[in-house]
Motif scaffolding. Structure first.
Motif, mmCIF file in Angstrom:
data_model
loop_
_atom_site.group_PDB
_atom_site.id
_atom_site.type_symbol
_atom_site.label_atom_id
_atom_site.label_comp_id
_atom_site.label_asym_id
_atom_site.label_seq_id
_atom_site.Cartn_x
_atom_site.Cartn_y
_atom_site.Cartn_z
ATOM 1 N N ARG A 1 0.841 -1.191 0.000
ATOM 2 C CA ARG A 1 0.000 0.000 0.000
ATOM 3 C C ARG A 1 0.879 1.245 0.000
ATOM 4 O O ARG A 1 0.565 2.253 -0.601
ATOM 5 C CB ARG A 1 -0.902 0.006 1.242
ATOM 6 C CG ARG A 1 -2.284 -0.517 0.982
ATOM 7 C CD ARG A 1 -3.164 -0.410 2.209
ATOM 8 N NE ARG A 1 -3.008 -1.578 3.058
ATOM 9 C CZ ARG A 1 -3.558 -2.763 2.800
ATOM 10 N NH1 ARG A 1 -4.325 -2.919 1.741
ATOM 11 N NH2 ARG A 1 -3.363 -3.778 3.583
ATOM 12 N N ALA A 2 2.000 1.134 0.726
ATOM 13 C CA ALA A 2 2.967 2.246 0.766
ATOM 14 C C ALA A 2 4.367 1.650 0.800
ATOM 15 O O ALA A 2 4.551 0.509 1.242
ATOM 16 C CB ALA A 2 2.730 3.106 2.015
ATOM 17 N N ALA A 3 5.349 2.435 0.339
ATOM 18 C CA ALA A 3 6.740 1.952 0.380
ATOM 19 C C ALA A 3 7.657 3.068 0.851
ATOM 20 O O ALA A 3 7.328 4.264 0.722
ATOM 21 C CB ALA A 3 7.161 1.463 -1.009
ATOM 22 N N LEU A 4 8.766 2.638 1.438
ATOM 23 C CA LEU A 4 9.803 3.571 1.873
ATOM 24 C C LEU A 4 11.113 3.151 1.216
ATOM 25 O O LEU A 4 11.603 2.043 1.445
ATOM 26 C CB LEU A 4 9.948 3.536 3.406
ATOM 27 C CG LEU A 4 11.133 4.292 4.009
ATOM 28 C CD1 LEU A 4 11.055 5.781 3.665
ATOM 29 C CD2 LEU A 4 11.173 4.105 5.526
ATOM 30 N N LEU A 5 11.648 4.034 0.378
ATOM 31 C CA LEU A 5 12.927 3.755 -0.271
ATOM 32 C C LEU A 5 14.039 4.290 0.616
ATOM 33 O O LEU A 5 14.067 5.479 0.940
ATOM 34 C CB LEU A 5 12.989 4.417 -1.655
ATOM 35 C CG LEU A 5 11.806 4.097 -2.588
ATOM 36 C CD1 LEU A 5 11.979 4.802 -3.930
ATOM 37 C CD2 LEU A 5 11.665 2.585 -2.781
ATOM 38 N N ALA A 6 14.956 3.405 1.006
ATOM 39 C CA ALA A 6 16.030 3.794 1.923
ATOM 40 C C ALA A 6 17.304 3.049 1.525
ATOM 41 O O ALA A 6 17.913 2.341 2.333
ATOM 42 C CB ALA A 6 15.627 3.474 3.362
ATOM 43 N N THR A 7 17.689 3.220 0.260
ATOM 44 C CA THR A 7 18.783 2.408 -0.283
ATOM 45 C C THR A 7 20.153 3.058 -0.126
ATOM 46 O O THR A 7 21.156 2.498 -0.571
ATOM 47 C CB THR A 7 18.530 2.084 -1.777
ATOM 48 O OG1 THR A 7 18.269 3.322 -2.465
ATOM 49 C CG2 THR A 7 17.338 1.151 -1.944
ATOM 50 N N GLY A 8 20.219 4.237 0.498
ATOM 51 C CA GLY A 8 21.512 4.795 0.875
ATOM 52 C C GLY A 8 22.346 5.315 -0.281
ATOM 53 O O GLY A 8 21.827 5.698 -1.341
ATOM 54 N N THR B 1 7.587 11.506 -6.046
ATOM 55 C CA THR B 1 6.599 11.883 -7.064
ATOM 56 C C THR B 1 5.517 10.817 -7.225
ATOM 57 O O THR B 1 4.535 11.039 -7.928
ATOM 58 C CB THR B 1 7.288 12.149 -8.419
ATOM 59 O OG1 THR B 1 8.197 11.072 -8.683
ATOM 60 C CG2 THR B 1 8.052 13.468 -8.397
ATOM 61 N N ASN B 2 5.681 9.649 -6.595
ATOM 62 C CA ASN B 2 4.583 8.677 -6.455
ATOM 63 C C ASN B 2 4.046 8.839 -5.040
ATOM 64 O O ASN B 2 4.751 8.553 -4.070
ATOM 65 C CB ASN B 2 5.124 7.250 -6.660
ATOM 66 C CG ASN B 2 4.062 6.189 -6.412
ATOM 67 O OD1 ASN B 2 3.072 6.426 -5.717
ATOM 68 N ND2 ASN B 2 4.281 5.017 -6.970
ATOM 69 N N PRO B 3 2.788 9.313 -4.888
ATOM 70 C CA PRO B 3 2.278 9.632 -3.544
ATOM 71 C C PRO B 3 2.273 8.447 -2.584
ATOM 72 O O PRO B 3 2.210 8.638 -1.371
ATOM 73 C CB PRO B 3 0.863 10.146 -3.794
ATOM 74 C CG PRO B 3 0.602 10.068 -5.249
ATOM 75 C CD PRO B 3 1.816 9.567 -5.956
ATOM 76 N N ARG B 4 2.336 7.212 -3.073
ATOM 77 C CA ARG B 4 2.370 6.042 -2.184
ATOM 78 C C ARG B 4 3.787 5.760 -1.679
ATOM 79 O O ARG B 4 3.979 4.911 -0.807
ATOM 80 C CB ARG B 4 1.886 4.792 -2.936
ATOM 81 C CG ARG B 4 0.420 4.807 -3.206
ATOM 82 C CD ARG B 4 -0.048 3.479 -3.787
ATOM 83 N NE ARG B 4 -1.507 3.532 -3.942
ATOM 84 C CZ ARG B 4 -2.349 3.237 -2.973
ATOM 85 N NH1 ARG B 4 -1.908 2.818 -1.806
ATOM 86 N NH2 ARG B 4 -3.652 3.334 -3.172
ATOM 87 N N ILE B 5 4.769 6.404 -2.264
ATOM 88 C CA ILE B 5 6.156 6.027 -1.955
ATOM 89 C C ILE B 5 6.896 7.200 -1.316
ATOM 90 O O ILE B 5 6.873 8.320 -1.825
ATOM 91 C CB ILE B 5 6.885 5.549 -3.246
ATOM 92 C CG1 ILE B 5 6.138 4.343 -3.825
ATOM 93 C CG2 ILE B 5 8.332 5.208 -2.950
ATOM 94 C CD1 ILE B 5 6.776 3.722 -5.049
ATOM 95 N N ARG B 6 7.526 6.918 -0.174
ATOM 96 C CA ARG B 6 8.380 7.904 0.503
ATOM 97 C C ARG B 6 9.834 7.468 0.362
ATOM 98 O O ARG B 6 10.119 6.308 0.049
ATOM 99 C CB ARG B 6 8.047 7.990 2.002
ATOM 100 C CG ARG B 6 7.020 9.034 2.336
ATOM 101 C CD ARG B 6 5.671 8.471 2.363
ATOM 102 N NE ARG B 6 4.663 9.464 2.689
ATOM 103 C CZ ARG B 6 3.399 9.343 2.363
ATOM 104 N NH1 ARG B 6 2.978 8.302 1.673
ATOM 105 N NH2 ARG B 6 2.521 10.256 2.695
ATOM 106 N N ALA B 7 10.735 8.388 0.650
ATOM 107 C CA ALA B 7 12.169 8.043 0.648
ATOM 108 C C ALA B 7 12.823 8.763 1.810
ATOM 109 O O ALA B 7 12.380 9.844 2.226
ATOM 110 C CB ALA B 7 12.811 8.446 -0.671
ATOM 111 N N ALA B 8 13.873 8.154 2.356
ATOM 112 C CA ALA B 8 14.569 8.755 3.501
ATOM 113 C C ALA B 8 16.028 8.322 3.507
ATOM 114 O O ALA B 8 16.387 7.287 2.940
ATOM 115 C CB ALA B 8 13.900 8.332 4.813
ATOM 116 N N GLY B 9 16.865 9.131 4.159
ATOM 117 C CA GLY B 9 18.284 8.801 4.301
ATOM 118 C C GLY B 9 19.113 9.281 3.131
ATOM 119 O O GLY B 9 18.703 10.164 2.361
ATOM 120 N N ASP B 10 20.297 8.667 2.976
ATOM 121 C CA ASP B 10 21.284 9.125 1.998
ATOM 122 C C ASP B 10 20.800 9.071 0.554
ATOM 123 O O ASP B 10 21.407 9.694 -0.325
ATOM 124 C CB ASP B 10 22.552 8.262 2.092
ATOM 125 C CG ASP B 10 23.460 8.663 3.240
ATOM 126 O OD1 ASP B 10 23.044 9.500 4.058
ATOM 127 O OD2 ASP B 10 24.582 8.125 3.321
#
Ligand SMILES: Cc1cc2nc3c(=O)[nH]c(=O)nc-3n(C[C@H](O)[C@H](O)[C@H](O)COP(=O)(O)OP(=O)(O)OC[C@H]3O[C@@H](n4cnc5c(N)ncnc54)[C@H](O)[C@@H]3O)c2cc1C
Ligand SMILES: NC(=O)c1ccc[n+]([C@@H]2O[C@H](COP(=O)([O-])OP(=O)(O)OC[C@H]3O[C@@H](n4cnc5c(N)ncnc54)[C@H](O)[C@@H]3O)[C@@H](O)[C@H]2O)c1
Length: 499
Positions: free
Chosen positions: A135-142, A301-310
């Motif tokens: 439903r939602a994703a968090l991209l945190a691939t550094g 830019t995809n409202p379901r997907i957040r990103a954090a970190g490096d």
């Protein structure tokens, strides 16, 4: 784990941003999947903060032993066994690792899947052939180290912050490319452990993002530890073989020459790691430098997907990765729009002396006007004097009504001394607020406190004519008042006047 399950939050990457994000979402009651291709813990645990601070600790002991004579303590010749130092480094990593492990995540309610994740659509991932719906994703691939395009560099197989931890013998001669955080910390550490270090920085000063006075003190400290610091210097070519000796050709203020090395370490920055992710497949845009583009709430830019970190351009440190990971995860699973704070972000370079900073620059940065500042030098901080460690300063950048808008602290324990200044910048405290707060004596936090007191006293100086008039008036009134005290009372008043 079947396809039928739709995860409330799929987290890609098990570094600090991913770990904290996954734990936060699970604690909020979400069904969370974390995908990690390598080992949970990420850069900070395995190749970044933890090993570098453990190495710096060993190097500091060596330096202290060599310089103890200045305090009257004589130590025999210092010898360093790098294999033993690295056992200490790996021991520190191993001691912290259980905290970040898959077992610990599972215990916190996070499902962990080992594998490489690739986005396949706006709500889908592929993990080594296994489909995942979210439903939602968090991209945190550094991020990963950058190798600059210098002829011969790739073929020379240089060390980076990812591989330097495999060293078990001390290189006799180490060339370090880059005088940022990694170059200065590791350059100083290896010099203190006994290597002959040459540090090559392209810009005119080391730590170019910090106050120039901080850069000068760190350059001097590196020099005192035996590091040859070449600033304003470009590497034009490298000749060498992987793992073996070689030489770098450099061009700088001293002209062109070559510097020989036994090992070469490249530390010229990091770039976001999105290569395997295929962000475009999910409608996730990157900026011109390849970072995942996010808004103030860390939404891509995809409202379901957040990103954090490096992997984003708004975080470069573990503390921001963690805070941003938590914010992004809470926003994702609760549908919130909480923004991250970008004004009071602290940073510390753990050289000796440490350089700690927050908020607005304490120097004239670019073409803008120089900020109003107040500076307390470390040689006027009693704790620093008592320890014989007087290289440093505490400098506050001040806005209207002496609000603290930024700070640079250089010296022992500068990172610790910075903490209250982070709060000051975040909450808009004035120097008068800091000055009115009693600090324990003698501590390194006296530096920032005394800087604040200096500003308050300087401003009091401006109202001195008015306060002096009040004092004069009270003196006159006192004289005009009939004497009421005893003889003993008068003597005591005289005594006070004499002191
Ligand atoms: C030498 C050094 C010293 C440092 N010292 C400090 C310090 O003292 N203080 C500080 O605050 N910061 C320091 N940093 C910076 C800090 O380490 C990073 O800012 C922080 O670790 C970033 O965390 P992250 O979660 O964004 O990324 P990372 O920790 O890099 O985690 C990303 C994770 O994603 C995984 N991954 C990537 N792509 C995929 C994929 N497609 N599928 C599955 N998994 C994937 C990776 O394997 C990795 O585990 C240092 C860095 C270095 C290199
Ligand atoms: N204590 C800490 O918090 C800490 C410590 C180390 C690293 N880090 C993080 O890791 C990241 C990477 O650190 P870093 O030191 O690699 O990057 P950096 O961007 O901090 O510094 C890189 C340095 O290399 C110089 N440079 C660039 N190209 C060069 C070239 N071809 N030749 C010589 N010099 C060149 C740059 O001018 C810069 O001074 C940073 O974002 C930092 O936040 C943090």
């Amino acid at each position: 784990m079947g396809r039928e399950r739709v995860w409330d939050l799929a987290v890609v990457g098990g570094g600090t941003a991913g770990l904290v994000g996954a734990r936060t979402a699970a604690a909020l009651g979400a069904r969370v999947l974390l995908v990690e291709r390598d080992r949970p813990g990420g850069d900070c645990l395995w190749t970044g903060c933890v090993p570098s601070k453990a190495l710096l600790a060993a190097a500091a002991r060596a330096a202290d032993a060599r310089t103890a004579g200045a305090l009257g303590v004589t130590v025999g010749e210092v010898s360093v066994d790098l294999a033993a130092v690295m056992r200490h480094v790996r021991g520190a990593v191993a001691a912290i690792e259980p905290e970040d492990s898959a077992e610990s995540l599972e215990a916190a309610g996070v499902t962990v899947l080992a594998g490489r994740a690739r986005l396949t659509g706006p709500r889908t991932l592929d993990v080594d052939g296994r489909p995942v719906d979210f439903r939602a994703a968090l991209l945190a691939t550094g991020a990963v180290p950058v190798l600059p395009p210098v002829p011969g560099l790739g073929g020379a197989g240089p060390l980076t912050s990812e591989t330097v931890w495999d060293l078990d013998t001390l290189p006799g001669r180490l060339v370090v490319l880059g005088g940022g955080g990694i170059g200065c910390e590791l350059g100083q550490a290896f010099a203190r452990l006994g290597a002959a270090v040459t540090l090559v920085e392209a810009l005119p000063r080391v730590l170019p993002g910090e106050d120039p006075d901080a850069s000068a003190l760190v350059a001097a400290a590196l020099g005192a530890d035996g590091v040859q610091v070449l600033t304003g210097t470009r590497v034009t070519a490298v000749a060498g073989t992987p793992g073996g000796p070689g030489e770098v050709s450099v061009e700088g203020p001293g002209g062109r020459h070559t510097v020989g090395y036994d090992r070469l370490l490249v530390a010229v920055g990091r770039r976001p790691d999105t290569a395997a992710l295929d962000p475009a497949a999910a409608g996730v845009a990157l900026d011109d430098d390849g970072y995942v583009r996010v808004d103030g709430t860390l939404r891509t830019t995809n409202p379901r997907i957040r990103a954090a970190g490096d992997v984003t351009a708004v975080s470069r440190w573990t503390h921001t990765a963690g805070v941003h990971g938590a914010t992004a995860a809470a926003n994702a699973v609760l549908g919130l729009r909480r923004a991250v704070d970008t004004t009071a972000v602290p940073r510390v370079t753990f050289t000796d002396p440490e350089v700690a900073a927050v908020g607005a620059p304490t120097w004239a940065d670019g073409d803008g006007p120089a900020p109003r500042t107040v500076t307390r030098r470390a040689d006027r901080v009693d704790r620093a004097v008592a320890e014989g460690r007087t290289e440093g300063f505490s400098r506050l950048a001040l806005g209207p009504r002496s609000r603290v808008t930024g700070a640079t602290v250089v010296g022992p324990r500068a990172g610790e001394a910075l903490a209250e200044l982070v709060l000051a910048v975040r909450t808009g405290l004035r120097t008068a607020d800091l000055a009115a707060t009693t600090h324990p004596y003698p501590t390194h936090a006296d530096g920032p406190w005394n800087a604040a007191l200096d500003d308050v006293r300087a401003r009091l100086g401006r109202v001195r004519p008015a306060t002096a008039a009040v004092v004069r008036l009270r003196r006159l009134l006192d004289r005009a008042r009939p004497a009421a005290g005893t003889a003993a009372g008068s003597a005591s008043a005289d005594g006070r006047a004499r002191r």
